[in-house]
Motif scaffolding. Structure first.
Motif, PDB file in Angstrom:
ATOM      1  N   ASN A 145     -10.775  -0.545   5.565  1.00  0.00           N
ATOM      2  CA  ASN A 145      -9.707  -0.852   6.507  1.00  0.00           C
ATOM      3  C   ASN A 145      -9.963   0.007   7.739  1.00  0.00           C
ATOM      4  O   ASN A 145     -10.140   1.212   7.574  1.00  0.00           O
ATOM      5  N   TYR A 159      -8.293  -2.844  -1.460  1.00  0.00           N
ATOM      6  CA  TYR A 159      -8.461  -4.298  -1.207  1.00  0.00           C
ATOM      7  C   TYR A 159      -9.429  -4.963  -2.170  1.00  0.00           C
ATOM      8  O   TYR A 159      -9.851  -6.094  -1.941  1.00  0.00           O
ATOM      9  N   SER A 211       0.163  -2.399  -3.827  1.00  0.00           N
ATOM     10  CA  SER A 211       0.744  -2.800  -2.537  1.00  0.00           C
ATOM     11  C   SER A 211       0.113  -4.041  -1.917  1.00  0.00           C
ATOM     12  O   SER A 211       0.690  -4.622  -0.995  1.00  0.00           O
ATOM     13  N   LYS A 212      -1.073  -4.417  -2.363  1.00  0.00           N
ATOM     14  CA  LYS A 212      -1.789  -5.503  -1.671  1.00  0.00           C
ATOM     15  C   LYS A 212      -1.782  -6.760  -2.538  1.00  0.00           C
ATOM     16  O   LYS A 212      -0.840  -7.524  -2.483  1.00  0.00           O
ATOM     17  N   TYR A 248      -9.167   4.073   6.957  1.00  0.00           N
ATOM     18  CA  TYR A 248      -7.720   4.181   6.749  1.00  0.00           C
ATOM     19  C   TYR A 248      -7.207   5.528   7.276  1.00  0.00           C
ATOM     20  O   TYR A 248      -7.745   6.585   6.934  1.00  0.00           O
ATOM     21  N   ASP A 250     -11.868   4.341  -2.149  1.00  0.00           N
ATOM     22  CA  ASP A 250     -10.564   3.693  -2.035  1.00  0.00           C
ATOM     23  C   ASP A 250     -10.757   2.183  -2.119  1.00  0.00           C
ATOM     24  O   ASP A 250     -11.322   1.569  -1.213  1.00  0.00           O
ATOM     25  N   SER A 254      -0.813   4.711  -3.180  1.00  0.00           N
ATOM     26  CA  SER A 254      -2.058   5.484  -3.326  1.00  0.00           C
ATOM     27  C   SER A 254      -2.101   6.602  -2.294  1.00  0.00           C
ATOM     28  O   SER A 254      -2.960   7.473  -2.351  1.00  0.00           O
ATOM     29  N   ASP A 255      -1.156   6.609  -1.371  1.00  0.00           N
ATOM     30  CA  ASP A 255      -1.056   7.747  -0.453  1.00  0.00           C
ATOM     31  C   ASP A 255      -0.823   9.058  -1.217  1.00  0.00           C
ATOM     32  O   ASP A 255      -1.277  10.115  -0.777  1.00  0.00           O
ATOM     33  N   ARG A 271       6.104   1.027  -4.004  1.00  0.00           N
ATOM     34  CA  ARG A 271       5.338   2.271  -3.900  1.00  0.00           C
ATOM     35  C   ARG A 271       4.737   2.665  -5.248  1.00  0.00           C
ATOM     36  O   ARG A 271       5.271   3.512  -5.977  1.00  0.00           O
ATOM     37  N   THR A 276      -4.147   0.063  -5.736  1.00  0.00           N
ATOM     38  CA  THR A 276      -2.727   0.047  -5.400  1.00  0.00           C
ATOM     39  C   THR A 276      -2.069  -1.269  -5.808  1.00  0.00           C
ATOM     40  O   THR A 276      -2.750  -2.294  -5.911  1.00  0.00           O
TER      41      THR A 276
END
Ligand code: PMP
Length: 345
Positions: free
Chosen positions: A150, A178, A204-205, A102, A175, A76-77, A213, A202
């Motif tokens: 975060n 989480y 990623s979590k 973040y 965002d 998500s970057d 990615r 994302t």
């Protein structure tokens, strides 16, 4: 809300995007000799679908979102950076964000030479819409809200987020990296009601795929079309697209990981509570705990000497004296707790 044309950087609004061979021809054919690919080494010899439709269709079904309202990014970057590049003219426009939050919002703003205005959360990490809106001026294009946040771990007050969505005439990015660990609902359910809303999620979590990615942005199809114009044509590679299709079929397994991690979050918080070096454990809607300890720097050092790496947030605003501890497997959590018991101050 201002019109999209009023908000977007003029150069981006006028941009004629790159059109790839895979954009111009869809479907099956006998021979593909349009993209200067190598005929050997299938399936990796071919460029991937630049729009990742198969993956988006699957995400769309699971999340009840139109596929044209989805952008996939390299984590998500990527959409964080795309939003700044699409909307903020360097040295003219600015971004408003909560603090602490973040770190990549500010880094991306700095890279793009866009001013970044921080609005402190309250001492108990709550959001004030009035304070955020007071920081806005006519050059504010984006507001970043991270919820659950975060490094604080808490879900921010929804009524305040709605006030920001209603009171700001630019884009609001919520965002939700989480969100799968939270008992609260995602903002995706109100996407249609707010044309200025962009939601980030994302793999990623909760989805256990930080190494791959893959991130998602959800917004109106007009905003997503704009981001599609400026992303790299093949930003999601073939391996990642194939992996995502397989992973999305394993939703049951992912739900089980989440269930276990939430049980562990409660157990770890209870056990941390009994340690004298732990002064406060903040409530968490995420897969980590923010913990105020007796001496964060010393404890961080002693933990790393024992091979346990936590995130030292001592120098982050409002987080003085705090460590951020990710919830691991039960065995990993036991090692962290044991190492904390061994701390000598
Ligand atoms: N948003 C938040 C709030 C995060 O904490 C992180 C990662 N730590 C990200 C986005 C970035 O996630 P990704 O791996 O998808 O780039």
């Amino acid at each position: 809300m201002k019109t999209l044309k009023e908000l977007v950087r003029p150069a981006i609004w006028d941009l004629k995007p790159y059109s790839s061979a895979r954009d111009e021809y869809h479907g099956t054919a006998t021979v593909f000799v349009d993209a200067n690919e190598n005929p050997y080494n299938a399936p990796y010899n071919r460029y991937p679908d630049p729009m990742q439709w198969e993956v988006k269709e699957k995400i769309a079904q699971q999340k009840q979102i139109n596929p044209t309202s989805i952008l996939l990014g390299n984590g998500s970057d990527e959409p964080i950076d795309l939003m700044i590049r699409a909307f903020c003219t360097p040295r003219v426009d600015n971004i408003v964000a909560i603090d602490p939050t973040y770190g990549m919002y500010q880094v991306s703003a700095d890279i793009n030479d866009v001013a970044y205005r921080k609005v402190p959360l309250s001492a108990d990490f709550e959001l004030s819409a009035a304070a955020v809106l007071a920081a806005v001026d006519e050059h504010t294009k984006l507001i970043f809200i991270c919820s659950p946040n975060n490094p604080t771990g808490n879900e921010l007050n929804r009524a305040e987020i709605y006030s920001i969505l209603q009171g700001f005439d630019g884009m609001v990015i919520v965002d939700e990296a989480y969100i799968d660990f939270s008992s609260h609902r995602s903002f995706t359910t109100v996407l249609d009601a707010y044309p200025n809303l962009v939601i980030l999620q994302t793999f990623s979590k909760a989805w256990g795929s930080a190494g791959v990615r893959l991130g998602m942005a959800f917004s109106s199809k007009e905003v997503i079309a704009l981001l599609n114009k400026i992303k790299y044509p093949y930003n999601i590679n073939q391996l990642t697209q194939a992996y995502a299709l397989e992973l999305l079929d394993r939703k049951g397994e992912v739900d089980e990981w989440i269930r276990i991690l939430l049980i562990e979050r409660t157990r770890v918080a209870q056990l941390l509570n009994s340690l004298t070096i732990v002064h406060h454990i903040y409530p968490s809607d995420a897969n980590f705990l923010l913990v105020r300890v007796a001496d964060a720097d010393k404890i961080y050092k002693q933990l790393s000497d024992q091979g346990v790496i936590v995130r030292n947030r001592n120098s982050v605003s409002l987080c003085q004296g705090c460590l951020r501890i990710t919830i691991g497997t039960r065995a990993e959590n036991d090692i962290v707790l044991e190492a904390l018991k061994n701390i000598a101050l």
